[in-house]
Design a protein around this motif. Structure first.
Motif, PDB file in Angstrom:
ATOM      1  N   GLY A 163      -4.881   2.025   4.768  1.00  0.00           N
ATOM      2  CA  GLY A 163      -4.530   2.502   3.433  1.00  0.00           C
ATOM      3  C   GLY A 163      -4.333   1.369   2.456  1.00  0.00           C
ATOM      4  N   TYR A 164      -3.805   1.697   1.268  1.00  0.00           N
ATOM      5  CA  TYR A 164      -3.719   0.710   0.198  1.00  0.00           C
ATOM      6  C   TYR A 164      -2.764  -0.431   0.521  1.00  0.00           C
ATOM      7  CZ  TYR A 164      -6.281   4.163  -2.561  1.00  0.00           C
ATOM      8  OH  TYR A 164      -7.226   5.042  -3.024  1.00  0.00           O
ATOM      9  N   ILE A 165      -1.601  -0.120   1.103  1.00  0.00           N
ATOM     10  CA  ILE A 165      -0.669  -1.184   1.473  1.00  0.00           C
ATOM     11  C   ILE A 165      -1.312  -2.105   2.499  1.00  0.00           C
ATOM     12  CG2 ILE A 165       1.528  -1.677   2.610  1.00  0.00           C
ATOM     13  CD1 ILE A 165       2.661   0.844   1.347  1.00  0.00           C
ATOM     14  N   ALA A 166      -1.986  -1.509   3.485  1.00  0.00           N
ATOM     15  CA  ALA A 166      -2.654  -2.300   4.517  1.00  0.00           C
ATOM     16  C   ALA A 166      -3.693  -3.236   3.908  1.00  0.00           C
ATOM     17  CB  ALA A 166      -3.307  -1.371   5.536  1.00  0.00           C
ATOM     18  N   LEU A 167      -4.491  -2.728   2.972  1.00  0.00           N
ATOM     19  CA  LEU A 167      -5.545  -3.537   2.379  1.00  0.00           C
ATOM     20  C   LEU A 167      -4.988  -4.655   1.498  1.00  0.00           C
ATOM     21  CD1 LEU A 167      -8.158  -0.782   1.495  1.00  0.00           C
ATOM     22  CD2 LEU A 167      -8.117  -2.297   3.485  1.00  0.00           C
ATOM     23  N   GLU A 168      -3.865  -4.379   0.816  1.00  0.00           N
ATOM     24  CA  GLU A 168      -3.238  -5.430   0.017  1.00  0.00           C
ATOM     25  C   GLU A 168      -2.799  -6.591   0.904  1.00  0.00           C
ATOM     26  OE1 GLU A 168      -1.478  -2.968  -3.842  1.00  0.00           O
ATOM     27  OE2 GLU A 168      -0.099  -3.959  -2.456  1.00  0.00           O
ATOM     28  N   PHE A 169      -2.160  -6.267   2.020  1.00  0.00           N
ATOM     29  CA  PHE A 169      -1.713  -7.332   2.921  1.00  0.00           C
ATOM     30  C   PHE A 169      -2.897  -8.031   3.585  1.00  0.00           C
ATOM     31  CE2 PHE A 169       2.471  -5.310   2.644  1.00  0.00           C
ATOM     32  CZ  PHE A 169       3.281  -6.439   2.587  1.00  0.00           C
ATOM     33  N   ALA A 170      -3.939  -7.275   3.902  1.00  0.00           N
ATOM     34  CA  ALA A 170      -5.131  -7.879   4.493  1.00  0.00           C
ATOM     35  C   ALA A 170      -5.731  -8.910   3.552  1.00  0.00           C
ATOM     36  CB  ALA A 170      -6.158  -6.795   4.827  1.00  0.00           C
ATOM     37  N   SER A 171      -5.892  -8.532   2.292  1.00  0.00           N
ATOM     38  CA  SER A 171      -6.466  -9.431   1.297  1.00  0.00           C
ATOM     39  C   SER A 171      -5.576 -10.651   1.088  1.00  0.00           C
ATOM     40  CB  SER A 171      -6.662  -8.671  -0.018  1.00  0.00           C
ATOM     41  OG  SER A 171      -7.224  -9.492  -1.009  1.00  0.00           O
ATOM     42  N   MET A 172      -4.265 -10.427   1.009  1.00  0.00           N
ATOM     43  CA  MET A 172      -3.320 -11.511   0.764  1.00  0.00           C
ATOM     44  C   MET A 172      -3.336 -12.531   1.894  1.00  0.00           C
ATOM     45  SD  MET A 172       0.808 -11.242   0.393  1.00  0.00           S
ATOM     46  CE  MET A 172       1.064 -10.937   2.144  1.00  0.00           C
ATOM     47  N   GLU A 182      -8.544   1.134  11.325  1.00  0.00           N
ATOM     48  CA  GLU A 182      -8.448   2.388  10.577  1.00  0.00           C
ATOM     49  C   GLU A 182      -8.976   3.534  11.437  1.00  0.00           C
ATOM     50  OE1 GLU A 182      -8.082   5.501   8.555  1.00  0.00           O
ATOM     51  OE2 GLU A 182      -7.282   3.677   7.617  1.00  0.00           O
ATOM     52  N   THR A 183      -8.211   4.634  11.495  1.00  0.00           N
ATOM     53  CA  THR A 183      -8.610   5.764  12.339  1.00  0.00           C
ATOM     54  C   THR A 183      -9.772   6.557  11.746  1.00  0.00           C
ATOM     55  OG1 THR A 183      -6.931   7.156  11.281  1.00  0.00           O
ATOM     56  CG2 THR A 183      -6.300   6.013  13.311  1.00  0.00           C
ATOM     57  N   LYS A 184      -9.898   6.560  10.405  1.00  0.00           N
ATOM     58  CA  LYS A 184     -10.977   7.323   9.766  1.00  0.00           C
ATOM     59  C   LYS A 184     -12.300   6.548   9.850  1.00  0.00           C
ATOM     60  CE  LYS A 184      -7.958   9.682   6.445  1.00  0.00           C
ATOM     61  NZ  LYS A 184      -6.677   8.984   6.747  1.00  0.00           N
ATOM     62  N   ASP A 185     -13.366   7.196   9.377  1.00  0.00           N
ATOM     63  CA  ASP A 185     -14.682   6.566   9.432  1.00  0.00           C
ATOM     64  C   ASP A 185     -15.012   5.778   8.170  1.00  0.00           C
ATOM     65  OD1 ASP A 185     -15.063   8.602   7.629  1.00  0.00           O
ATOM     66  OD2 ASP A 185     -16.706   9.573   8.712  1.00  0.00           O
ATOM     67  N   THR A 186     -14.024   5.648   7.276  1.00  0.00           N
ATOM     68  CA  THR A 186     -14.209   4.869   6.054  1.00  0.00           C
ATOM     69  C   THR A 186     -12.849   4.460   5.523  1.00  0.00           C
ATOM     70  OG1 THR A 186     -15.245   4.841   3.858  1.00  0.00           O
ATOM     71  CG2 THR A 186     -14.130   6.861   4.501  1.00  0.00           C
ATOM     72  N   ILE A 187     -12.840   3.568   4.549  1.00  0.00           N
ATOM     73  CA  ILE A 187     -11.614   3.254   3.824  1.00  0.00           C
ATOM     74  C   ILE A 187     -11.787   3.703   2.379  1.00  0.00           C
ATOM     75  CG2 ILE A 187     -11.047   1.309   5.327  1.00  0.00           C
ATOM     76  CD1 ILE A 187     -11.875  -0.531   2.975  1.00  0.00           C
ATOM     77  N   MET A 188     -10.666   3.903   1.713  1.00  0.00           N
ATOM     78  CA  MET A 188     -10.663   4.365   0.322  1.00  0.00           C
ATOM     79  C   MET A 188     -11.524   5.604   0.111  1.00  0.00           C
ATOM     80  SD  MET A 188     -10.573   0.886  -1.952  1.00  0.00           S
ATOM     81  CE  MET A 188      -9.059  -0.080  -2.041  1.00  0.00           C
ATOM     82  N   PRO A 189     -11.341   6.644   0.922  1.00  0.00           N
ATOM     83  CA  PRO A 189     -12.204   7.822   0.803  1.00  0.00           C
ATOM     84  C   PRO A 189     -12.044   8.583  -0.507  1.00  0.00           C
ATOM     85  CG  PRO A 189     -10.352   8.259   2.275  1.00  0.00           C
ATOM     86  CD  PRO A 189     -10.322   6.789   1.983  1.00  0.00           C
ATOM     87  N   LYS A 190     -10.942   8.392  -1.215  1.00  0.00           N
ATOM     88  CA  LYS A 190     -10.708   9.122  -2.453  1.00  0.00           C
ATOM     89  C   LYS A 190     -11.237   8.380  -3.685  1.00  0.00           C
ATOM     90  CE  LYS A 190      -6.581  11.517  -0.728  1.00  0.00           C
ATOM     91  NZ  LYS A 190      -5.139  11.779  -0.952  1.00  0.00           N
TER      92      LYS A 190
END
Length: 440
Positions: A169-178, A190-198
């Motif tokens: 999710g968004y918090i995860a991606l912020e920390f990943a980038s940082m 990520e359990t889903k087949d994509t990120i940022m699906p919305k």
């Protein structure tokens, strides 16, 4: 039993602001906060302020140690300032206790051992206790020494060379980038087949490309099965293989913090654990209100601040403000570069029956990108073809976190998109891109 005009449980943004306004009206206010580390609320102490400070330091290519020290200095200064803002007010009493409900009318104050040390009552009670990280039920989650939530990961003394993040999710991606900017090898599970699906699909694809260019390993449809500590690190076992990690961030979401003995009241809880409220933020007990993350919905500091405005209008104004008239809500994901969004994507607009036209502008066509030395990003806007009204915008690029607010203002004020298209902007800036972006 001590009597007050207002009891506010939790020292978050909405509650602390309400306390000052009520005090200015001559009201006697009790603010209950169980942790001295949380004066000022989540954003200041363990949320957006410390995390964005680290993001800023990472973008400036500072060292991890220097970034952590600066984060500590920033948080300490704001924590102290917020405490004294209330504690030094003659009409406000700050209680360093855990507050729980004895019944609909009375709040018990507990010491660290859980003993009742005092009881308070007031005609108006506001619950402002925020949210807490969700801890998944995974084998080894309680035993591993290398697992952290979003608070703990920002207090590491040493930079992890290998970081695995559970959640995409968004918090995860912020920390990943940082952490990637600090040179850490990051894996996102990520359990889903994509990120940022919305999000807009074209923009999301660019985000994914840019994250991968940072050597962030995005593992989709990954089910985390167990954590197994070794000498100096842990192994994250999944259906996609095993990942050796110096640190693991658990980032699968946050849940409302309702550890308040609500079962001793008539306050109702929703299906996601949130406190149920109406449009004026009243709970199912008329004189008890809930604001901020604890009531569910978007978990943003500025939503908590707008919740305060609703209560201020209820108590000291005309009572016209509500959750129904606060307008569209923008947000920014502070990855690198930031992704900012307000309103609908084109796909969402079409699903709702709109006839749409889109504006699209790659960041590398905006003159300012030469100065920023950053070609990454894509700006998109969605317009109602029948009315010329702005339905939404997705801005992925440097400084998008600032200019998205102009689009929000235009939507709320029902301004035709042509106004933003034909406006005069300073040069060279990112916002002057609107001349071209809205030239549809």
């Amino acid at each position: 039993m001590e009597k007050f005009d207002f009891i506010i449980i939790g020292f978050g943004k909405g509650g602390k602001t309400l306390a000052k306004v009520a005090s200015a009206q001559g009201k006697k206010v009790a603010v209950i906060e169980q942790s001295q580390e949380m004066y000022g609320g989540t954003c200041i102490n363990i949320g957006c302020i410390p995390s964005k400070t680290l993001v800023h330091e990472g973008l400036a290519h500072g060292s991890f140690d220097e970034a952590i020290n600066r984060k500590h200095d920033v948080v300490s200064a704001l924590n102290s300032k917020n405490y004294h803002l209330l504690a030094d007010d003659e009409n406000i009493t700050v209680f360093d206790n855990k507050g729980v409900f004895k019944n609909n009318e009375v709040i018990d104050l507990l010491d660290k051992e859980g003993n009742v040390v005092d009881s308070l009552t007031a005609p108006h009670i506001v619950i402002n206790t925020g949210a807490t990280p969700v801890v998944p039920e995974i084998t080894g989650v309680n035993e591993s020494k290398y697992l952290y939530d979003s608070t703990g990961i920002m207090n590491l003394k040493d930079k992890p060379e290998r970081l695995t993040i559970i959640g995409g999710g968004y918090i995860a991606l912020e920390f990943a980038s940082m952490f990637a900017n600090f040179g850490t090898k990051v894996t996102v599970l990520e359990t889903k087949d994509t990120i940022m699906p919305k999000e807009d699909k074209e923009v999301a694809e660019q985000v994914i490309t840019d994250l991968k260019d940072k050597n962030i390993n995005l593992v989709l449809e990954a089910e985390t099965q167990a954590f197994k500590d070794q000498d100096g690190y842990t192994v994250v076992k999944t259906n996609k293989g095993e990942f050796e990690s110096d640190a693991v961030l658990l980032a699968i979401g946050r849940k409302p913090n309702t550890d308040l003995k609500l079962e001793q009241t008539d306050i109702e809880i929703g299906e996601h654990g949130e406190i149920k409220v109406n449009e004026q933020l009243q709970t199912t007990v008329e004189h008890i209100y809930a604001i901020g993350d604890v009531k569910g919905g978007a978990q943003f500091t500025y939503i908590s601040l707008d919740d305060f405005r609703i209560l201020k209008d209820q108590f000291f104004g005309e009572g016209k403000r509500s959750t129904e008239n606060r307008g569209t809500v923008p947000y920014t994901v502070f990855i690198d570069p930031p992704l900012s969004r307000v309103g609908l994507t084109a796909e969402e607009a079409k699903e709702q029956g709109y006839s749409v036209k889109e504006g699209k502008l790659p960041v590398n066509q905006i003159p300012r990108h030469k100065i920023n030395n950053d070609t990454r990003g894509l700006f998109k806007v969605v317009i109602d073809a029948n009315t010329n009204k702005i339905l939404g915008a997705t801005l992925y690029g440097v400084q998008s976190e600032e200019i998205i607010n102009i689009v929000k203002l235009a939507i709320d004020q029902n301004i035709d998109y042509t106004v933003l298209r034909d406006n005069i902007y300073t040069h060279p800036t990112m916002i002057e891109s609107f001349n071209d972006l809205f030239n549809i």
